[in-house]
Design a protein around this motif. Structure first.
Motif, PDB file in Angstrom:
ATOM      1  N   ARG A 160       0.881  -1.277  -0.109  1.00 54.16           N
ATOM      2  CA  ARG A 160      -0.032  -0.061  -0.029  1.00 54.16           C
ATOM      3  C   ARG A 160       0.889   1.079   0.032  1.00 54.16           C
ATOM      4  NH1 ARG A 160      -5.313   1.391   0.533  1.00 54.16           N
ATOM      5  NH2 ARG A 160      -5.661   3.498   1.479  1.00 54.16           N
ATOM      6  N   ARG A 189       0.080   3.035  -3.270  1.00 54.82           N
ATOM      7  CA  ARG A 189      -0.839   4.427  -2.727  1.00 54.82           C
ATOM      8  C   ARG A 189      -0.285   5.803  -2.584  1.00 54.82           C
ATOM      9  NH1 ARG A 189      -4.535   7.238  -2.956  1.00 54.82           N
ATOM     10  NH2 ARG A 189      -6.267   7.491  -2.132  1.00 54.82           N
ATOM     11  N   HIS A 190       0.937   5.518  -1.950  1.00 54.47           N
ATOM     12  CA  HIS A 190       1.606   6.798  -1.525  1.00 54.47           C
ATOM     13  C   HIS A 190       2.855   7.170  -2.350  1.00 54.47           C
ATOM     14  CE1 HIS A 190      -0.514   7.525   2.329  1.00 54.47           C
ATOM     15  NE2 HIS A 190      -0.495   6.268   2.117  1.00 54.47           N
ATOM     16  N   PRO A 247       1.897   7.453  -6.927  1.00 54.10           N
ATOM     17  CA  PRO A 247       1.210   8.797  -7.646  1.00 54.10           C
ATOM     18  C   PRO A 247       2.227   9.841  -7.542  1.00 54.10           C
ATOM     19  CG  PRO A 247      -0.461   7.581  -6.132  1.00 54.10           C
ATOM     20  CD  PRO A 247       1.042   6.651  -5.828  1.00 54.10           C
ATOM     21  N   ASN A 248       3.064  10.073  -6.637  1.00 55.28           N
ATOM     22  CA  ASN A 248       3.838  11.006  -6.642  1.00 55.28           C
ATOM     23  C   ASN A 248       5.103  10.971  -7.541  1.00 55.28           C
ATOM     24  OD1 ASN A 248       3.295  13.128  -4.389  1.00 55.28           O
ATOM     25  ND2 ASN A 248       3.007  11.139  -3.431  1.00 55.28           N
TER      26      ASN A 248
END
Lengths: 558, 306
Positions: free
Chosen positions: B217, B221-222, B225-226
């Motif tokens: 995750r 998720r973190h 995307p960046n």
């Protein structure tokens, strides 16, 4: 508040951590032991490199595996050793039983996720018994950390919130799973002093409300005095002294603790005097003409109208400020982030476009082209905040100090060498430093090098922008003393920019308090510090933590 | 948003005008004479002259260019000298094939690039990282025609998994897309790796881990995307690179796209087609960049609020 007879919630025993270096393992944490009782706040205090953050990361199991390794010890959460347990089990503890908040609220939240998503994610991970929805918990947690408009905040992104609000979000997130222990690693260091005061108050309230034990990591003895029940002083990977905070502050046993406490700047320490403490016997020259005259200075960022945005007018960052500084004197420019103090410093040196008038040593700099500005630059120099970033790592220290001389065509090679050696001696650096590179020096030594570089052209005015903010307290005091000595000997005028009230008090003859791009109060040091005329100045001073737990308790209890 | 689009529209028109002008001048500066090419070897000087007049090539360059622009704003790309057909019709007929190829190529490049880049970043310094980075280096360095021939030899000639050339089925698109995508995949792997490493060192990743989230995750998720932001911007710029590759790949695989059309036109000095294909490519690049700029704020709220 201390309940030493109850079983500790968290107990660290003989924790040692090694760093993997090219030369082999190097011990950076050596036999650290402490207990954290239920409902207690323990502060791990120390200077940079003392191992306080490594300790907290080790407890969370978040040490970077590639570079650090726990070599021995035990970390007990209640009656279970959690050191080296499988990741799956550790994940339940992280954020569940032990939560953590960090120093940098600006970068500690994911910029592309909403506040709500980030909070809900933590809640879903740990709380299976959700009688109410995770969103509802998130909302009530934002209420608990006293954030207004919680439902709207949940939909916002981190960049839409101020630093203080982000730290509130971090705290809300950390407490949302009802942890037994909250580790706070320098939670207020990056915040303005008034915001720091709010966050510290909030943490004290929440500790009671959520009955959480707090392990707080800080370098700031003022924060220790206000927050801690007990304190552990760390130095070079060891705990040198720990005990009840009142005892340690009143009767420090170890020399290091005594030094550390002595180095802490105290607001009001220089009350009753007009100038900074005299350190040399040099005769202070009496100047007739001021070195710096600033009149109606305004700076507006981003005002340039483009093709498609002719009408946009940006608000002024600094508006209509005026002050003068005489030779041998210091004007302390104090304010919180965004007050425009650094912008003022840059405008004074003509590094950014400005309106109004700036005269350095009688010469108006407004509108001067770079070539015409050059002779003025000999007279006015700057010392920056970050001594690590303001020296070229590929340039020897000698070359860095000699560079201004080269640029301004002063002397030949051997004369410059002599000058560099003299400057190094003057700032208290060994002469052989000239042939070495910046990375071989500590932060304090680098700042001395930066000072030597600024002095190379024998300037009359030095703009010092947060020049000691990145340094540890003990080092900070010595660098400030050096600057005072140089001022007395050379008659330097300082524009001393800082957010730190105690440092400003020590250094200044005159003080200007800035807020929102304006000077809200200006006067002699004695006036501003002993009889502040503006509410904002009073708030600033009241927000500075008192580095004396006994006095703080007296003040706090009425 | 409306402002951005308006700004982009003006910029795009200026870019297209510039591209048209530069290409026009370059083509007419060529020593080759389209009229003589068209007339054939045995034609008399008079015939060549007639053809030249017929095509308007006897006019001053500026007049010709203004005439061309005048037609262009009405959507008329002119007629092919050799094929006597509307250039627009020729391009439109072949555009679907090229767009298919490009889409497949970008898919290959992003899929392989991202996957390998992320895997390398997560195993930073390890054996997998080194293997991926070495392969990426080979992918970046290998000339496209070599890759094409290699793929043809192994997967078409030897194993017979895919057809040698042609167009129409999914099987046909695999090898050309691989050829087109491998170079970019190398770049993207390197970029994704460094972007990922950068993001994984950020404070908010530590926060995510401190919350007790699973490694998966934290990454998906973190971190992702960046990390993907610079890559999205890159895809827009990349389309220009792609157009160059398309000509080679279409030639090798006999892919009936505008790359082949351009290739034939260059041999025949068929200026209207060359102009048309160049402008189409420029347009594709502009659209690609615009799309990238529109996607970026969807991922990053900080851009959105500017």
């Amino acid at each position: 508040m201390t309940s030493s007879n109850a079983a500790p919630v968290l107990s660290v025993r003989n924790l040692s951590v090694d760093a993997r270096t090219p030369e082999g393992l190097k011990r950076i944490l050596d036999g650290v032991s402490f207990d954290l009782a239920a409902g207690e706040t323990l502060c791990l205090a120390g200077e940079s490199g003392s191992g306080k953050s490594v300790t907290s990361l080790a407890i969370m199991g978040l040490l970077p595996k590639a570079s650090l390794k726990v070599s021995s010890g035990e970390i007990r959460l209640e009656d279970r050793n959690i050191l080296g347990i499988p990741t799956r089990a550790l994940r339940k503890i992280r954020g569940g039983d032990i939560a953590m908040i960090f120093q940098e609220p600006m970068t500690s939240l994911n910029p592309v996720m909403t506040i709500g998503d980030q909070m809900v994610e933590a809640i879903r991970e740990h709380r299976e018994d959700l009688s109410e929805g995770a969103e509802a918990i998130a909302r009530s947690m934002l209420d608990a950390v006293q954030m207004s408009e919680a439902p709207r905040r949940l939909k916002q992104y981190p960049h839409e919130l101020s630093g203080g609000m982000r730290q509130r979000v971090m705290i809300a997130m950390a407490l949302s799973c009802r942890p037994k222990v909250l580790i706070a690693d320098e939670p207020t260091t990056a915040l303005d002093v008034t915001v720091q005061a709010q966050i510290l108050t909030l943490m004290r309230e929440l500790r009671r409300e959520f009955s959480t034990s707090i392990l707080m990591i800080t370098h700031d003895m003022g924060v220790v005095a206000e927050m801690a029940d007990r304190v552990a002083i760390m130095q070079q990977g060891r705990i040198v002294e720990q005990g009840d905070v009142l005892d340690v502050f009143a009767r420090p046993r170890e020399t290091y603790t005594r030094q550390l406490l002595a180095a802490v700047p105290r607001l009001g320490a220089h009350a009753g005097t007009d100038g900074p403490p005299r350190l040399t016997a040099a005769k202070v020259p009496v100047a007739e003409k001021p070195v710096l005259v600033v009149k109606d200075l305004s700076v507006t960022y981003g005002a340039r109208a483009g093709w498609f945005n002719r009408s946009r007018v940006a608000p002024a960052t600094v508006s209509d400020i005026s002050f003068t500084i005489k030779a041998g004197e210091t004007l302390g420019l104090v304010g919180e982030s965004g007050s425009g103090k650094s912008t003022t410093g840059k405008a004074v040196l003509n590094l950014i476009p400005f309106e109004g008038s700036v005269a350095i040593d009688g010469r108006e700099t407004s509108g001067l082209k770079p070539a015409a500005m050059r002779p003025v630059r000999r007279v006015a120099q700057m010392i920056f905040q970050d001594p690590y970033a303001s020296l070229d790592p590929r340039m020897t220290v000698g070359a860095a100090i000699a560079e201004p001389l080269v640029i301004h065509n002063v002397g030949n090679t051997s004369e410059r060498q002599d000058r560099v050696a003299a400057l190094l001696a003057r700032v208290g650096m060994p002469t052989d430093a000239g042939s070495r590179y910046p990375h071989e020096f500590s932060g304090g030594q680098r700042q001395r090098i930066c000072i030597a570089r600024a002095l190379a052209l024998e300037p009359k005015l030095i703009v010092a922008d947060e020049s000691v903010a990145a340094l540890d307290v003990s080092v900070r005091g010595r660098v400030l003393d050096l600057m005072l000595e140089l001022q007395e000997q050379m008659g330097l005028a300082y524009l001393f920019i800082s957010h730190d009230m105690a440092v400003i008090e020590k250094m200044s003859h005159h003080v200007a308090v800035m807020r929102g791009g304006r000077i809200v109060e200006m006067g002699t040091r004695r006036q501003v510090f002993e009889n502040p005329g503006d509410d904002y100045t009073r708030n600033l001073m009241a927000a500075v933590p008192i580095p004396d737990p006994a006095l703080y308790r007296k003040v706090a209890n009425g | 948003m409306a402002m951005l689009l308006a700004k982009r529209l003006v910029q795009s028109c200026l870019i297209l005008l510039g591209v048209a002008a530069i290409t026009f001048i370059l083509l007419y500066a060529l020593p080759a004479d389209p009229a003589r090419m068209l007339a054939g070897r045995s034609a008399t000087a008079q015939t060549v002259e007639n053809i030249r007049r017929e095509l308007g090539l006897d006019q001053p360059l500026l007049t010709q260019f203004l005439h061309y622009l005048g037609n262009l704003v009405q959507g008329d790309l002119g007629r092919s000298y050799a094929q006597k057909t509307e250039v627009a019709t020729l391009i439109m007929a072949r555009l679907p094939a090229t767009l298919t190829l490009m889409a497949a190529g970008i898919f290959v490049e992003v899929l392989f690039g991202l996957t390998f880049g992320i895997v390398a970043a997560l195993n930073r310094g390890g054996a997998i990282d080194r293997i991926v980075m070495a392969s990426a280096f080979v992918g970046v360095s290998a000339p496209q025609f070599v890759v094409a021939l290699l793929l043809l030899y192994v997967f078409a000639a030897t194993l017979g998994w895919f057809p040698m050339s042609g167009y129409g089925t999914l099987a046909h698109v695999v090898l050309p897309a691989m050829t087109l995508g491998i170079l970019g995949a190398g770049w993207y792997a390197r970029m994704a790796r460094s972007a990922m490493i950068d993001v994984l060192n950020q404070d908010f990743i530590r926060t995510a881990r401190a919350k007790g989230l699973s490694g998966r995750r934290v990454v998906l998720r973190h971190a992702l995307p960046n990390a993907i932001l610079p890559i999205v911007a890159m895809i827009g710029i990349d389309i220009g690179q792609f157009m160059g590759g398309v000509v080679v790949v279409e030639a090798v695989y006999g892919w009936p796209g505008i790359g082949q059309l351009a290739w034939q036109a260059i041999q025949q000095v068929d200026i209207p087609i060359i102009m048309g294909v160049t402008l189409t490519s420029a347009f594709a690049i502009i659209v690609g960049n615009l799309v990238a700029d529109l996607i970026a704020p969807m991922i990053d709220p900080r851009i959105r609020s500017h």
